[in-house]
Design a protein around this motif. Structure first.
Motif, PDB file in Angstrom:
ATOM      1  N   PRO A  63       0.828  -1.216   0.000  1.00 36.48           N
ATOM      2  CA  PRO A  63       0.000   0.000   0.000  1.00 36.48           C
ATOM      3  C   PRO A  63       0.861   1.263   0.000  1.00 36.48           C
ATOM      4  CG  PRO A  63      -0.774  -1.569   1.653  1.00 36.48           C
ATOM      5  CD  PRO A  63       0.552  -2.070   1.160  1.00 36.48           C
ATOM      6  N   GLY A  64       0.447   2.243  -0.773  1.00 35.65           N
ATOM      7  CA  GLY A  64       1.095   3.537  -0.711  1.00 35.65           C
ATOM      8  C   GLY A  64       0.561   4.314   0.475  1.00 35.65           C
ATOM      9  N   THR A  65       1.346   5.255   0.975  1.00 39.21           N
ATOM     10  CA  THR A  65       0.893   6.060   2.107  1.00 39.21           C
ATOM     11  C   THR A  65       1.769   7.280   2.264  1.00 39.21           C
ATOM     12  OG1 THR A  65       0.201   5.946   4.420  1.00 39.21           O
ATOM     13  CG2 THR A  65       2.319   4.967   3.893  1.00 39.21           C
ATOM     14  N   GLY A  66       1.328   8.216   3.118  1.00 35.41           N
ATOM     15  CA  GLY A  66       2.124   9.394   3.413  1.00 35.41           C
ATOM     16  C   GLY A  66       3.246   9.079   4.380  1.00 35.41           C
ATOM     17  N   GLY A  67       4.171  10.014   4.514  1.00 33.04           N
ATOM     18  CA  GLY A  67       5.357   9.784   5.335  1.00 33.04           C
ATOM     19  C   GLY A  67       5.068   9.525   6.799  1.00 33.04           C
ATOM     20  N   ASP A  70       4.387   5.866   7.185  1.00 31.25           N
ATOM     21  CA  ASP A  70       5.399   4.957   6.655  1.00 31.25           C
ATOM     22  C   ASP A  70       6.471   4.711   7.711  1.00 31.25           C
ATOM     23  OD1 ASP A  70       6.715   3.296   4.955  1.00 31.25           O
ATOM     24  OD2 ASP A  70       7.512   4.882   3.657  1.00 31.25           O
ATOM     25  N   THR A  71       6.054   4.118   8.806  1.00 33.00           N
ATOM     26  CA  THR A  71       6.915   3.887   9.948  1.00 33.00           C
ATOM     27  C   THR A  71       6.364   2.718  10.743  1.00 33.00           C
ATOM     28  OG1 THR A  71       7.731   4.844  12.026  1.00 33.00           O
ATOM     29  CG2 THR A  71       5.604   5.609  11.238  1.00 33.00           C
ATOM     30  N   ARG A  90       5.793  -0.660  19.292  1.00 31.44           N
ATOM     31  CA  ARG A  90       5.829  -0.404  17.855  1.00 31.44           C
ATOM     32  C   ARG A  90       5.198  -1.596  17.141  1.00 31.44           C
ATOM     33  NH1 ARG A  90       9.661  -3.329  15.050  1.00 31.44           N
ATOM     34  NH2 ARG A  90      11.357  -4.286  16.236  1.00 31.44           N
ATOM     35  N   TRP A  91       4.797  -1.382  15.880  1.00 28.84           N
ATOM     36  CA  TRP A  91       4.313  -2.486  15.062  1.00 28.84           C
ATOM     37  C   TRP A  91       5.474  -3.411  14.721  1.00 28.84           C
ATOM     38  CZ3 TRP A  91      -0.442  -2.501  15.983  1.00 28.84           C
ATOM     39  CH2 TRP A  91      -1.297  -1.420  15.797  1.00 28.84           C
ATOM     40  N   MET A  98       3.075  -4.109   7.247  1.00 28.02           N
ATOM     41  CA  MET A  98       2.233  -4.906   8.133  1.00 28.02           C
ATOM     42  C   MET A  98       0.848  -5.094   7.532  1.00 28.02           C
ATOM     43  SD  MET A  98       1.063  -4.221  12.095  1.00 28.02           S
ATOM     44  CE  MET A  98       0.037  -2.821  11.617  1.00 28.02           C
ATOM     45  N   LEU A  99       0.264  -4.025   6.969  1.00 24.53           N
ATOM     46  CA  LEU A  99      -1.065  -4.129   6.377  1.00 24.53           C
ATOM     47  C   LEU A  99      -1.030  -5.036   5.149  1.00 24.53           C
ATOM     48  CD1 LEU A  99      -4.013  -3.301   6.338  1.00 24.53           C
ATOM     49  CD2 LEU A  99      -3.367  -1.270   5.013  1.00 24.53           C
TER      50      LEU A  99
END
Length: 224
Positions: A63-67, A70-71, A90-91, A98-99
């Motif tokens: 998946p794309g995502t914002g900064g 993205d952690t 933390r994940w 993870m998703l």
């Protein structure tokens, strides 16, 4: 560096004693260099597919995502315009990775696909699941309450000609009675389960693969 292993959410209440000392998890940030416990979310296994329809290949792209997402840190919002990260935990991977793993597991658990993976096994796949993650966070809604919000824009794209077969926006949420770490993580787990179940039904339905609720899921629903 010490190695971290994912821990079950049932242990979070014990860990909170050491990491946040009973204080609201939204009230503070970690100090530099502090060791973080690793947590995972669960992939649902509520559905099973007709085994005779296992003719489709599916690629689940990252998946794309914002900064800010993205952690591997867990985002929390004390106010709608402020972003912080949950202290002490933390994940198990960055949020998009993870998703992606959770989507793969959820779809694979149906056993209705011939192949599912992060990349095709040949030069081209059959259909790709492309998505954009816009929300994966907890927002404080009261002095001691919070709302988990997940939002994903998903597209199923045919690989050979890049035709978009279907597009849908998935949203899921869960209210938490506390802003303690374990309550927030349980809320993330509930919201992710809702989103992944909806995504699984939609994806398999678009591919023409029928699903039924598993006996385990039926027993779980009847026992509530």
């Amino acid at each position: 560096m010490p190695m971290h292993r994912p821990i079950h959410l049932g242990l979070i209440a014990l860990l909170c004693t050491f990491f946040v000392s009973g204080c609201s998890a939204i009230s503070a940030l970690d100090g530099a260099g502090r060791s973080l416990a690793v947590v995972d979310l669960r992939a649902p296994d509520n559905f099973a597919a007709d085994q005779s329809t296992r003719t489709r290949d599916l690629i689940v792209e990252l998946p794309g995502t914002g900064g800010a997402l993205d952690t591997d840190r867990i985002m929390i919002r004390p106010t709608p315009l402020a972003a912080q990260y949950l202290p002490g935990v933390r994940w198990s991977d960055t949020t998009p990775v993870m998703l992606q793993t959770l989507m793969l597991r959820s779809l694979e658990n149906t056993q209705g696909l011939r192949y599912i993976g992060r990349r095709p096994i040949s030069s081209e796949g059959d259909v790709a699941l492309i998505s954009e993650l816009t929300n994966f966070e907890a927002e404080q809604t009261g002095q001691d309450t919070a709302r988990i919000t997940l939002r994903l824009i998903a597209r199923l794209v045919r690989e050979d000609d890049a035709e978009i077969l279907a597009t849908r926006i998935f949203t899921a949420g869960a209210d938490t009675p506390s802003t303690e770490t374990d309550a927030l993580l349980q809320g993330f787990d509930r919201a992710a389960n809702i989103l992944l179940n909806d995504l699984t039904r939609w994806t398999m339905g678009t591919l023409g693969i029928g699903l039924r609720i598993t006996e385990t899921a039926q027993v779980s629903q009847e026992s509530r």
